[in-house]
Design a protein around this motif. Structure first.
Motif, PDB file in Angstrom:
ATOM      1  N   THR A  17     -11.228  22.735  -2.394  1.00  0.00           N
ATOM      2  CA  THR A  17     -10.261  21.872  -1.723  1.00  0.00           C
ATOM      3  C   THR A  17      -9.257  22.661  -0.891  1.00  0.00           C
ATOM      4  N   VAL A  18      -9.291  23.983  -0.961  1.00  0.00           N
ATOM      5  CA  VAL A  18      -8.312  24.795  -0.243  1.00  0.00           C
ATOM      6  C   VAL A  18      -8.569  24.805   1.257  1.00  0.00           C
ATOM      7  N   ALA A  19      -9.809  24.852   1.675  1.00  0.00           N
ATOM      8  CA  ALA A  19     -10.116  25.180   3.056  1.00  0.00           C
ATOM      9  C   ALA A  19     -10.759  24.039   3.820  1.00  0.00           C
ATOM     10  N   LYS A  20      -9.960  23.026   4.209  1.00  0.00           N
ATOM     11  CA  LYS A  20     -10.560  21.970   5.022  1.00  0.00           C
ATOM     12  C   LYS A  20      -9.514  21.123   5.717  1.00  0.00           C
ATOM     13  N   PHE A  21      -9.947  20.534   6.828  1.00  0.00           N
ATOM     14  CA  PHE A  21      -9.180  19.473   7.464  1.00  0.00           C
ATOM     15  C   PHE A  21      -9.593  18.160   6.809  1.00  0.00           C
ATOM     16  N   LEU A  22      -8.822  17.116   7.039  1.00  0.00           N
ATOM     17  CA  LEU A  22      -9.236  15.792   6.581  1.00  0.00           C
ATOM     18  C   LEU A  22     -10.443  15.346   7.407  1.00  0.00           C
ATOM     19  N   ASP A  23     -11.381  14.658   6.745  1.00  0.00           N
ATOM     20  CA  ASP A  23     -12.500  14.120   7.517  1.00  0.00           C
ATOM     21  C   ASP A  23     -12.044  12.846   8.234  1.00  0.00           C
ATOM     22  N   GLU A  24     -12.940  12.263   9.020  1.00  0.00           N
ATOM     23  CA  GLU A  24     -12.560  11.114   9.860  1.00  0.00           C
ATOM     24  C   GLU A  24     -12.027   9.946   9.038  1.00  0.00           C
ATOM     25  N   ALA A  25     -12.667   9.625   7.921  1.00  0.00           N
ATOM     26  CA  ALA A  25     -12.219   8.510   7.074  1.00  0.00           C
ATOM     27  C   ALA A  25     -10.854   8.817   6.469  1.00  0.00           C
ATOM     28  N   GLN A  26     -10.651  10.051   6.039  1.00  0.00           N
ATOM     29  CA  GLN A  26      -9.364  10.436   5.463  1.00  0.00           C
ATOM     30  C   GLN A  26      -8.256  10.399   6.515  1.00  0.00           C
ATOM     31  N   ARG A  27      -8.566  10.861   7.716  1.00  0.00           N
ATOM     32  CA  ARG A  27      -7.567  10.829   8.791  1.00  0.00           C
ATOM     33  C   ARG A  27      -7.175   9.392   9.114  1.00  0.00           C
ATOM     34  N   LYS A  28      -8.164   8.498   9.161  1.00  0.00           N
ATOM     35  CA  LYS A  28      -7.854   7.089   9.419  1.00  0.00           C
ATOM     36  C   LYS A  28      -6.985   6.506   8.314  1.00  0.00           C
ATOM     37  N   LYS A  29      -7.258   6.886   7.066  1.00  0.00           N
ATOM     38  CA  LYS A  29      -6.439   6.433   5.940  1.00  0.00           C
ATOM     39  C   LYS A  29      -5.014   6.943   6.088  1.00  0.00           C
ATOM     40  N   ALA A  30      -4.870   8.212   6.467  1.00  0.00           N
ATOM     41  CA  ALA A  30      -3.534   8.779   6.678  1.00  0.00           C
ATOM     42  C   ALA A  30      -2.805   8.027   7.787  1.00  0.00           C
ATOM     43  N   GLU A  31      -3.514   7.685   8.859  1.00  0.00           N
ATOM     44  CA  GLU A  31      -2.891   6.948   9.959  1.00  0.00           C
ATOM     45  C   GLU A  31      -2.508   5.533   9.541  1.00  0.00           C
ATOM     46  N   ILE A  33      -1.483   4.764   6.579  1.00  0.00           N
ATOM     47  CA  ILE A  33      -0.258   4.980   5.801  1.00  0.00           C
ATOM     48  C   ILE A  33       0.932   5.168   6.735  1.00  0.00           C
ATOM     49  N   LEU A  34       0.766   5.963   7.793  1.00  0.00           N
ATOM     50  CA  LEU A  34       1.860   6.171   8.746  1.00  0.00           C
ATOM     51  C   LEU A  34       2.286   4.850   9.387  1.00  0.00           C
ATOM     52  N   ALA A  35       1.310   4.036   9.782  1.00  0.00           N
ATOM     53  CA  ALA A  35       1.626   2.741  10.403  1.00  0.00           C
ATOM     54  C   ALA A  35       2.349   1.824   9.423  1.00  0.00           C
ATOM     55  N   GLU A  36       1.892   1.796   8.180  1.00  0.00           N
ATOM     56  CA  GLU A  36       2.554   0.983   7.149  1.00  0.00           C
ATOM     57  C   GLU A  36       3.983   1.460   6.919  1.00  0.00           C
ATOM     58  N   CYS A  37       4.174   2.767   6.875  1.00  0.00           N
ATOM     59  CA  CYS A  37       5.511   3.318   6.642  1.00  0.00           C
ATOM     60  C   CYS A  37       6.463   2.979   7.788  1.00  0.00           C
ATOM     61  N   ALA A  38       5.963   3.026   9.031  1.00  0.00           N
ATOM     62  CA  ALA A  38       6.796   2.660  10.182  1.00  0.00           C
ATOM     63  C   ALA A  38       7.217   1.197  10.091  1.00  0.00           C
ATOM     64  N   SER A  39       6.265   0.324   9.784  1.00  0.00           N
ATOM     65  CA  SER A  39       6.545  -1.103   9.695  1.00  0.00           C
ATOM     66  C   SER A  39       7.530  -1.407   8.564  1.00  0.00           C
ATOM     67  N   GLU A  40       7.298  -0.794   7.415  1.00  0.00           N
ATOM     68  CA  GLU A  40       8.163  -1.040   6.257  1.00  0.00           C
ATOM     69  C   GLU A  40       9.565  -0.480   6.475  1.00  0.00           C
ATOM     70  N   ALA A  41       9.674   0.691   7.092  1.00  0.00           N
ATOM     71  CA  ALA A  41      10.992   1.277   7.360  1.00  0.00           C
ATOM     72  C   ALA A  41      11.777   0.393   8.317  1.00  0.00           C
ATOM     73  N   ASN A  42      11.104  -0.108   9.339  1.00  0.00           N
ATOM     74  CA  ASN A  42      11.737  -0.992  10.311  1.00  0.00           C
ATOM     75  C   ASN A  42      12.257  -2.258   9.627  1.00  0.00           C
ATOM     76  N   PHE A  43      11.410  -2.875   8.822  1.00  0.00           N
ATOM     77  CA  PHE A  43      11.776  -4.107   8.119  1.00  0.00           C
ATOM     78  C   PHE A  43      12.927  -3.867   7.141  1.00  0.00           C
ATOM     79  N   LYS A  44      12.817  -2.799   6.365  1.00  0.00           N
ATOM     80  CA  LYS A  44      13.805  -2.509   5.323  1.00  0.00           C
ATOM     81  C   LYS A  44      15.194  -2.265   5.910  1.00  0.00           C
TER      82      LYS A  44
END
Length: 199
Positions: A17-31, A33-44
């Motif tokens: 697990t030390v040596a890798k970038f996120l794969d495409e599915a993981q990157r989409k999941k991370a994105e 999360i970022l979108a959810e966090c932006a929406s929730e921060a705005n609302f809150k």
């Protein structure tokens, strides 16, 4: 003997697990999360300051905030600061749960003048500080993708955040830091992750 086998397996798993970038599915999941966090921060933040279901009228955005502990001289900047802080807390919690070794919040980078190597720094001069970076496992200087939160003062604003020349210039600078295969992106509460087709 069993303990040693388990320990060896854990060590091997750690190395894998030390040596890798996120794969495409993981990157989409991370994105997501970022979108959810932006929406929730705005609302809150809007709900805490203006009440349930309310937001600041656009006509007030350039005015001085009439609150204690203001963080800026205009409502637009003050709200942006508060919403960034709330989004960062959300990102720290949620991305840490999913990809603890593959992201950084507000890392500051500069290029070494002699080697052109990308370095982490605490100096402001000739440096850049993106909001969120996805990176190689446990190596924040091997950048995978760069993201910048934008919080329009008008919460109903669904305009293309990439149409702003200042934002485009900022993303162009971030491009010089990162992976050619993943263009820097903007994250907004209403539109989520927006990435230019080219820079």
């Amino acid at each position: 003997m069993l303990d040693k086998v388990v320990q060896a397996a854990e060590t091997l798993n750690g190395l894998l697990t030390v040596a890798k970038f996120l794969d495409e599915a993981q990157r989409k999941k991370a994105e997501e999360i970022l979108a959810e966090c932006a929406s929730e921060a705005n609302f809150k933040v809007n709900e805490e300051l203006f009440g349930k279901g309310n937001s600041l009228p656009e006509s007030e955005c350039g005015k001085e905030p009439n609150v204690n502990n203001k963080t800026a001289n205009t409502w637009q900047q003050h709200l942006g600061n508060l919403k960034h802080a709330a989004a960062f807390i959300c990102v720290q919690e949620r991305l840490a749960a999913e990809f603890p070794n593959n992201f950084a919040v507000e890392p500051r980078y500069r290029r070494d003048e002699l080697t052109n190597e990308l370095l982490l720094t605490d100096k402001w001069l000739n440096s850049q500080r993106p909001d969120v970076v996805l990176h190689f496992t446990r190596n924040a200087t091997r950048i995978q993708c760069i993201y910048d939160f934008k919080f329009p003062c008008d919460s109903a604003d669904r305009h293309n955040p990439l149409a702003n020349m200042k934002t485009e210039a900022q993303l162009r600078k971030y491009r010089s830091l990162g992976n050619e295969d993943c263009l820097p992106a903007v994250v907004t509460p209403s539109l989520g992750v927006s990435r230019p087709s080219s820079l």
